[in-house]
Design an enzyme around this catalytic site. Sequence first.
Site, PDB file in Angstrom:
ATOM      1  N   SER A   1       8.157   1.011 -21.306  1.00  0.00           N
ATOM      2  CA  SER A   1       9.433   1.620 -21.207  1.00  0.00           C
ATOM      3  C   SER A   1       9.673   2.302 -22.282  1.00  0.00           C
ATOM      4  O   SER A   1      10.406   3.530 -22.276  1.00  0.00           O
ATOM      5  CB  SER A   1      10.462   0.923 -20.241  1.00  0.00           C
ATOM      6  OG  SER A   1      10.892  -0.255 -21.023  1.00  0.00           O
TER       7      SER A   1
ATOM      8  N   LYS B   1     -17.972  34.368 -14.579  1.00  0.00           N
ATOM      9  CA  LYS B   1     -18.288  32.736 -15.097  1.00  0.00           C
ATOM     10  C   LYS B   1     -19.555  32.617 -14.332  1.00  0.00           C
ATOM     11  O   LYS B   1     -19.807  32.969 -13.005  1.00  0.00           O
ATOM     12  CB  LYS B   1     -17.271  32.001 -14.894  1.00  0.00           C
ATOM     13  CG  LYS B   1     -17.817  30.580 -15.441  1.00  0.00           C
ATOM     14  CD  LYS B   1     -16.455  29.884 -15.238  1.00  0.00           C
ATOM     15  CE  LYS B   1     -16.519  28.423 -16.202  1.00  0.00           C
ATOM     16  NZ  LYS B   1     -15.277  27.583 -15.809  1.00  0.00           N
TER      17      LYS B   1
ATOM     18  N   GLU C   1      -9.246  31.215 -20.377  1.00  0.00           N
ATOM     19  CA  GLU C   1      -9.767  31.311 -19.090  1.00  0.00           C
ATOM     20  C   GLU C   1      -8.785  31.322 -18.025  1.00  0.00           C
ATOM     21  O   GLU C   1      -7.781  30.611 -18.153  1.00  0.00           O
ATOM     22  CB  GLU C   1     -10.788  30.144 -18.991  1.00  0.00           C
ATOM     23  CG  GLU C   1     -11.167  29.836 -17.365  1.00  0.00           C
ATOM     24  CD  GLU C   1     -12.187  28.799 -17.292  1.00  0.00           C
ATOM     25  OE1 GLU C   1     -12.787  28.863 -16.254  1.00  0.00           O
ATOM     26  OE2 GLU C   1     -11.801  28.003 -18.098  1.00  0.00           O
TER      27      GLU C   1
ATOM     28  N   CYS D   1     -15.663  29.449 -20.663  1.00  0.00           N
ATOM     29  CA  CYS D   1     -15.755  27.974 -20.573  1.00  0.00           C
ATOM     30  C   CYS D   1     -16.995  27.212 -20.533  1.00  0.00           C
ATOM     31  O   CYS D   1     -17.853  27.326 -21.481  1.00  0.00           O
ATOM     32  CB  CYS D   1     -14.680  27.247 -19.697  1.00  0.00           C
ATOM     33  SG  CYS D   1     -13.947  25.998 -20.140  1.00  0.00           S
TER      34      CYS D   1
ATOM     35  N   LYS E   1      -3.034   1.249  -3.983  1.00  0.00           N
ATOM     36  CA  LYS E   1      -1.739   1.619  -4.800  1.00  0.00           C
ATOM     37  C   LYS E   1      -2.071   2.768  -5.705  1.00  0.00           C
ATOM     38  O   LYS E   1      -1.129   3.655  -5.923  1.00  0.00           O
ATOM     39  CB  LYS E   1      -1.614   0.241  -5.637  1.00  0.00           C
ATOM     40  CG  LYS E   1      -0.927  -0.972  -5.161  1.00  0.00           C
ATOM     41  CD  LYS E   1      -0.775  -2.056  -6.260  1.00  0.00           C
ATOM     42  CE  LYS E   1      -0.069  -3.351  -5.648  1.00  0.00           C
ATOM     43  NZ  LYS E   1       0.345  -4.088  -6.645  1.00  0.00           N
TER      44      LYS E   1
END
Length: 550
Positions: free
Chosen positions: A305, A113, A41, A153, A521
Amino acid sequence: MKIGVLQLNPVVGDLAGNRSRIAEAARRAAASGADFCVTSELALTGYPPRDLLLYEGFVDKARLEAEALASELADLPPLLLGSVVRNESGQGKPVYNCALWCEGGEIRKVVRKTLLPTYDVFDEARYFEPSPPGDPEANIIRYQGMIIGVTICEDAWNDKDFWENRIYTHDPLEEIGRHGADVIVNLSASPLSLGKQQLRERMLGAVARKYGVPVVYVNQTGGNDDLVFDGRSCGFKSDGQLMARAPGFEEAVMAVDITTGGTVAEDDFCREAETWRALVTGTRDYVLKSGFSKGIIGLSGGIDSAVTAVVAAEALGPENVICVLMPSPYSSKGSIDDSLELTANLGVKTLTLPIEPIMDAFTETLSEAFEGYSPDTTEENIQSRIRGNLVMALSNKYGALLLTTGNKSELAVGYCTIYGDMSGGYAVISDVDKTGVFGVARWYNDHVAPHIPEAIITKPPSAELRPDQKDEDSLPDYATLDAILALHIERHKSRDQIVAEGFAPEVVDQVLGLVRFAEFKRRQAAPGIKLTPRSFGTGWRMPLACKREL
């Protein structure tokens, strides 16, 4: 009939480059005997093109590139190309998401689509007009005496006999079935979520059985922004049996005979293996497609990390990874030694920048302003922000992308410092909870290389921002925390529903309160790799200034 499956890794917006990739793959498929080829797609534009679609010039250039590609491949078998075309009706959205049938040097048919998803990371109704009703041949291509049913899709994800709760009332597959299609093809750009391929194969197999025809599914591969596409294009016999599967997480050209099938690539669907491959793919493509070649990581001696470092080394090559140790007076010798052992095992470049002198300068500068206040998280956050400034400075100087190391558990509850350890350009493990990070670390040591020191995996997690600090001083144990977060974030469970699952009310209240407070945040966090059904990325759309009653 043989169908050439072109499983490619397009670059969003790179119309000329994607055209070249598709042309080269189509030639390979033709050489293997394909009667026609199918891309994923929006292969020409790359998926998802997002607001590039709001620019008429981009849509027009896509049409010109599609026409040029059709002309270039005039002597080859036809190509079913995922791209966009303008909606010239003057009604509705200005663009169609479509499949272009390119044959004999021309675009002979446009299949549009029908079903436009607007959930999670998808927002297709923002850009696209659905296929107009009333044309019984809209999803049909007639070629070599056969009827090819074409879906894009989502058009194949609404079968009433497979899904208990359907999103749409209309099913394009039913129209294709009424035409007596000889084969159904599906052009997809289906992002990864862990375990999704097994669902795809069950669903597509059910479609093949229901309509009694072969089904061929073509997915793109590679990473674009926060999405990773795992490829794994596949084909099914008319009885629903899997008859072909392309490799996962890599480009492939595969010829699928709709009668006898093709190659079924081996795969590993375990959660840790999928997570590892997705992290490597997403990191590699984000860094390279963004124009970088190197990555920088602040290495603490902890598990997060460490996993970020091994992913980066695999994705970019160890020669392109710089790990930075920034010990403070609270950093244990074990953490420093473990970090150095890890970098030696990986063969990456290592820098050590002690931050105590900078901490002293902050203390002196702020002493008068802080007079009368007791030390608290302020001083801890200063350490993190010092480190964030140092690694950002190195990023600027070296032209390398800073990879942040926070996990989903920390991001969910705000156990991270904005403008500190959250600084950076890409959040590699931001959709992997702490439990999952440990799982990936052990899987990596067992299946890839034993590079992560055992001490990193076994020691209690700690930010090491004060003496003897442990994560569980501030948070529930990670097994409990991650279970509550999964129920709330991924399964949309409310406070009372989570308590009913057997969790202590006071712990649930603590966790959900932290999730609410940390929203500001997350809004400022670096993009990361989506792995779960709901990540803190494009699909997370919580308000900031609100009072949540969940």
